[in-house]
Design an enzyme around this catalytic site. Sequence first.
Site, PDB file in Angstrom:
ATOM      1  CG  HIS A   1      45.878  41.671  33.040  1.00 14.29           C
ATOM      2  ND1 HIS A   1      45.362  40.509  32.542  1.00 14.29           N
ATOM      3  CD2 HIS A   1      44.823  42.406  33.463  1.00 14.29           C
ATOM      4  CE1 HIS A   1      44.036  40.541  32.660  1.00 14.29           C
ATOM      5  NE2 HIS A   1      43.683  41.673  33.218  1.00 14.29           N
TER       6      HIS A   1
ATOM      7  CB  CYS B   1      42.025  39.334  35.225  1.00 12.87           C
ATOM      8  SG  CYS B   1      40.973  40.780  35.524  1.00 12.87           S
TER       9      CYS B   1
END
Length: 255
Positions: A198, A93
Amino acid sequence: MSDSSLRVVVVYPDLLGTYGDGGNGLVLARRAVWRGIDAELIEAPSDEPLPTADLYCLGGGEDGPQVLTAERLRADGTLARATGQGATVLAVCAGYQIVGRAFPAADGRAVEGVGLLDVTTVRADRPRAVGELLVEVTPWDGGASSSPIGLLTGFENHASTTEVGTGAVALGTTVHGVGNGDGTEGARAGKVVGTYCHGPVLARNPALADVLLQWATGETLAPLDDGREDALHHERIDAVRRSNGRGRHLWRGRH
Ligand code: GLN
């Protein structure tokens, strides 16, 4: 590996610790040790020189710390140098955006990334992407693994879209969620992998952990008893199927 021990460095958890992605480092070190490979796990703070390592993990973070991370990594130089010398990198990310060419700061201005991956991130003209992410990983042998990773499960929480340039390839096709924003997800080039997943992603997807470990050690890895890890992997995939009723389409791309 530089000597007989594998060194895994989690990069700047004081800045990129918001999403628990430091767990990726733990997964890598444990899976090495379980196979009898000595491993060292270092959480490298942002106010010290970045240690050299065989494998680096960068996690997600908020916009301000993300800019600070990119500035410090560029000034430090170790990550780019080590990658040029063959180190393996997993970037998630904010970390994924940082290892690219450029990404937006909170005010929208473009910030220069570390440039390990030919990807460019811009602020998306849509609501923030938040939720479960499923990715059908494009098979690759990685020079070490002949088995495709298959389906990658994670969750995403980001406000940007990422364009993959000609110097990298997308990690896979987005089956559920937003990912890069164009039907693809993540990117890879050489031994550098970026993703919006994630999780920590390696806890949910041990097959990806082992690809990274194979790259970093240069060794053919003995199989592990992954009963519990596989159960988590499938539970998360099933959770998406239960939540949106799209189970029959889980294995289809979205192009
Ligand atoms: N700040 C970045 C974005 O919103 C990354 C967020 C994250 O790491 N989850 O796009």
